[in-house]
Design an enzyme around this catalytic site. Structure first.
Site, PDB file in Angstrom:
ATOM      1  CG  ASN A 229       9.834  36.587  59.622  1.00 42.19           C
ATOM      2  OD1 ASN A 229       9.770  36.861  58.429  1.00 42.19           O
ATOM      3  ND2 ASN A 229      10.428  35.494  60.064  1.00 42.19           N
TER       4      ASN A 229
ATOM      5  NE  ARG B  71       3.974  35.922  48.144  1.00 42.26           N
ATOM      6  CZ  ARG B  71       3.307  36.927  48.695  1.00 42.26           C
ATOM      7  NH1 ARG B  71       3.439  38.128  48.181  1.00 42.26           N
ATOM      8  NH2 ARG B  71       2.512  36.724  49.713  1.00 42.26           N
TER       9      ARG B  71
ATOM     10  NE  ARG C 114      -1.810  40.307  53.764  1.00 42.08           N
ATOM     11  CZ  ARG C 114      -2.447  39.346  54.434  1.00 42.08           C
ATOM     12  NH1 ARG C 114      -1.777  38.353  54.960  1.00 42.08           N
ATOM     13  NH2 ARG C 114      -3.756  39.393  54.574  1.00 42.08           N
TER      14      ARG C 114
ATOM     15  CG  HIS D  54      -1.429  30.050  47.243  1.00 48.47           C
ATOM     16  ND1 HIS D  54      -0.913  28.936  47.875  1.00 48.47           N
ATOM     17  CD2 HIS D  54      -0.561  31.061  47.516  1.00 48.47           C
ATOM     18  CE1 HIS D  54       0.197  29.256  48.501  1.00 48.47           C
ATOM     19  NE2 HIS D  54       0.439  30.532  48.296  1.00 48.47           N
TER      20      HIS D  54
ATOM     21  NE  ARG E 229       8.686  28.496  57.298  1.00 50.53           N
ATOM     22  CZ  ARG E 229       8.042  28.934  56.222  1.00 50.53           C
ATOM     23  NH1 ARG E 229       8.183  28.309  55.076  1.00 50.53           N
ATOM     24  NH2 ARG E 229       7.224  29.963  56.288  1.00 50.53           N
TER      25      ARG E 229
END
Length: 740
Positions: free
Chosen positions: A82, A406, A436, A466, A595
């Site tokens: 991350n 994705r 990305r 998206h 989150r």
């Protein structure tokens, strides 16, 4: 599982609480933050520091004794991955702005340069903690029979084994490189890991510098045999250092260091590109050669090597981080996959919905019975794949439309779409090239779909698509029926194993028409004049949210119950946060499960007294986006307005992407979301962190031996309401005001 018999749980400083108490108890006493102007930019918490705070929570799970040992190692690996991505994208962008002299402040009032200074200080502190946490984990692993060796620990038998491994599997791939005027410093790609060597020729004692790039194609940790059940691993860099004489014959190793490079990986595309695919292919090559934004190097690296590396990579001291420990912690994930089962989470097999089983696997029959909401990974994502595979084989299916943001490398969804196109069905695939780090994979998928005869469209140049939508048009009798799937997550069978997401299957005609209009908008720029049960960004989604939040505030002002529950990955959009502040001040009770990034400050006197924020970090990665409005009746309530969405509440999602907000009308699905999914998230204690007004998060405190409700465990043990078949949903546990 009878939840009414479940032991109650506690919150810091509180008596044992049931969910009913939690939802109806007074909010914590609001606090005043000295010097905080609640009307100015400081009312927002900085986005980048909030993200770093999230990554702290991920890293600190590596120290959670309730988590199995090797899963704790996974958490520390994830936190390192991350942080790398954060620097290659977010920090790279801020660095570019600061270098250009941009002093425009963010919504929190900090300029790019001010943010960079705070980010770098916090990130260095985080990396130091990662190394300290890793030291503790390695000691625990040793006690459990898992050993990470150095070359000094090797026995003669080990070296004999490693000789074969080195010569057969490593040596052919290596490229030792001298560094001198005749051998320019080589290009080191993003995340490239290398050894820098100071050598001495044995004959004339002359010094030589060299570089040994460590190929990413070779596992970082090499397994060594043992005579018992212990596991022994040698890091690849240790194997290379032990074989310097083979790589540089006639030379002696005098000193060395390791280093790792992070490069700017943001991607720019010309808005007027005539061939979007070709433009993206060119941009991907530019990304590979992006400027270095961070150099991690061994602590105590020889001065001469450090100097040549930093000079050739063109990095300043502020971009160099010395690591006293392991460089490239993200590679530790290799060890997790090979771990003994006793040191991992207990196995779990996702459920097949009972209603699908009742219909012998026929997805269309199950959906015709009534709307069905699947909660992944607890209900298997295979049902989404089956939906499309069945459509590809069904002679009555005439058309399929699918968004792809994705997906996996060998995607069964792409395979099904190709099969459908080759069978003569009308197939439209909306492939988002701007996903990305998945751009190259999506280009490959789009070319494959085109070869099969599918219509491939790429949407807008300046907007990412998206939204997660799939439609199947089926001829039934003398009419066409549209079966629609709306999701909160990607069409990715691999990530669906550990991301929590929602899949709504419906043959509702209004939702089918809405989905078709979204596809027409993206493929033909046909902006929909009306949508029935759907809002989309960048057109109507944010206005719909702001309107619903304002309506809830009006209910509060009128003395009616007023509540908002929302769950998402990130909350940073300025107008939405201000709307939530206004609603809180009007008396709306707001519970948020965020989150990751949260730019809202909860519990501030005069600003957000009625807002609570929590974050859940646990076995699964919380990814679903949900919002529930009491609609004048409080929550939970059958009269509530309930939505699932593909969008987080961020500027990019609400203003610069095509996203969906789906209104849930089916009573069973609505009850599943409100009284089961959202209620369990709010009741969770075992994996929860509570947000303080200053933007920090603190783990929910528990006394020794105290029961801690775990929402992931609850979902693993209990089926979803709408997926029930002939047994019905009435006996499925729900968390309500009257249950714990």
């Amino acid at each position: 599982m009878n939840l009414t018999a479940t032991p109650p749980h506690s919150f810091p400083g509180k008596a044992p609480m049931t969910l009913a108490n939690f939802l109806t108890a007074p909010f914590p006493e609001p606090v005043e933050i000295p010097g905080l102007d609640i009307t100015g930019p400081a009312r927002f918490h900085n986005r980048e520091l909030s993200w770093l705070g999230f990554n702290w929570r991920v890293m600190e799970e590596a120290g959670n004794p309730r988590v199995p040992l090797m899963e704790r190692l996974r958490f520390i690996s994830i936190s390192a991955t991350n942080l790398d991505e954060f620097y290659t994208v977010r920090v790279a962008g801020l660095r570019e702005l600061a270098r250009a002299g941009n002093t425009t402040p963010g919504i929190d009032g900090l300029t790019p340069a001010e943010q960079l200074e705070l980010i770098n200080a916090e990130a260095r502190r985080l990396m130091q903690s990662q190394q300290s946490m890793l030291d503790g984990l390695l000691a625990e692993m040793t006690s459990e029979g898992i050993h990470i060796l150095s070359r000094r620990d090797l026995t003669e038998a080990d070296r004999a084994e490693l000789d074969t491994i080195f010569l057969d599997k490593v040596f052919p791939i290596l490229s030792p490189l001298a560094i001198d005027p005749a051998h320019p410093f080589p290009f080191i790609p993003n995340t490239g890991f290398s050894l820098a060597l100071q050598l001495e020729r044995k004959g004339n004692k002359t010094a030589q510098q060299a570089l040994l790039p460590i190929p990413a194609q070779i596992p970082r940790f090499i397994a060594l045999p043992s005579g018992d059940e212990t596991l022994r691993y040698l890091p690849l860099e240790e194997l290379l250092l032990d074989n310097i004489k083979r790589l540089f014959p006639g030379c002696k190793l005098k000193s060395h260091c390791a280093f790792r490079v992070l490069r700017d990986s943001d991607l720019e595309v010309e808005e007027e590109a005539e061939d979007l695919v070709r433009e993206f292919e060119t941009a991907l090559k530019r990304r590979r050669r992006g400027e270095v934004v961070r150099l991690k190097i061994s602590s105590g690296a020889p001065h001469g090597l450090r100097e040549v590396i930093s000079r050739e990579l063109k990095v300043g001291e502020e971009e160099i981080v010395e690591i006293d420990g392991m460089i490239g912690i993200s590679a530790l994930s290799e060890l997790v996959e090979a771990s003994p089962a006793r040191l991992l989470w207990p196995g779990f097999t996702p459920r097949v919905p009972e209603r699908v089983q009742d219909h012998e696997g026929d997805m269309f029959a199950a959906i015709r019975q009534k709307d069905m909401l699947l909660h992944h990974p607890y209900e298997t994502f295979d049902m989404v794949v089956r939906f499309l595979e069945q459509a590809a084989l069904d002679p009555d299916v005439v058309a399929i439309k699918q968004t792809l943001y994705r997906t996996s490398k060998n995607s069964p969804i792409v395979e099904a779409l190709c099969e459908a196109a080759e069978a003569g069905k009308s197939v439209t695939a909306l492939v988002e090239l701007k996903a990305r780090f998945d751009e190259a994979a999506n280009i490959r998928q789009s070319r494959r779909l085109e070869r099969s005869g599918a219509h491939v469209v790429y949407g807008f140049v300046d907007l990412k698509t998206h939204a997660k939508i799939s439609t199947v048009v089926r001829r039934e009798g003398d009419r066409l029926v549209t079966y629609t799937h709306y999701g909160t997550g990607n069409y990715h069978p691999i990530t669906a194993r550990f991301y929590t997401d929602l899949s709504l299957f419906t043959c509702d005609t209004a939702l089918g028409r809405d989905a078709t209009k979204v596809f027409n908008y993206v493929s033909g720029y046909a902006e929909p004049e009306t949508l029935e049960n759907l809002a989309i960004s960048p057109l109507t989604l944010k206005p719909r949210l702001l309107d619903m939040i304002a309506r809830e505030a009006e209910f509060a002002k009128a003395g009616k119950p007023a509540e908002i529950w929302a769950k998402m990955n990130a909350l940073i959009e300025e107008e939405v946060i201000d709307a939530l502040y206004a609603a809180s001040q009007a008396g709306v009770k707001i519970n948020l499960v965020i989150r990751g990034i949260c730019g809202l400050r909860p519990g501030v006197k005069g600003l957000s007294e009625n807002i609570r924020v929590k974050s859940i970090i646990g076995r699964y990665l919380e990814h679903s986006r949900i919002v529930c409005f009491g609609n004048g009746h409080g929550l939970p309530s059958r009269a509530a307005r309930v939505f699932i969405s593909s969008a987080d509440w961020m500027g990019r999602n609400l203003n610069r992407r095509v996203e969906t907000l789906v209104s849930i009308e089916n009573p069973t699905v609505k009850a599943q979301i409100v009284s089961q999914i959202m209620a369990a998230n709010l009741a969770d204690v075992a994996q929860s962190w509570l947000m303080a007004p200053d933007g920090s998060f603190h783990r929910v405190a528990l006394t020794e031996g105290e029961f801690a409700f775990n929402c992931h465990k609850f979902f693993m043990e209990n089926p979803s309401l709408s997926g029930r078949g002939s047994a019905g949903a009435s006996d499925v546990p729900k968390l309500t005001h009257t249950e714990t």
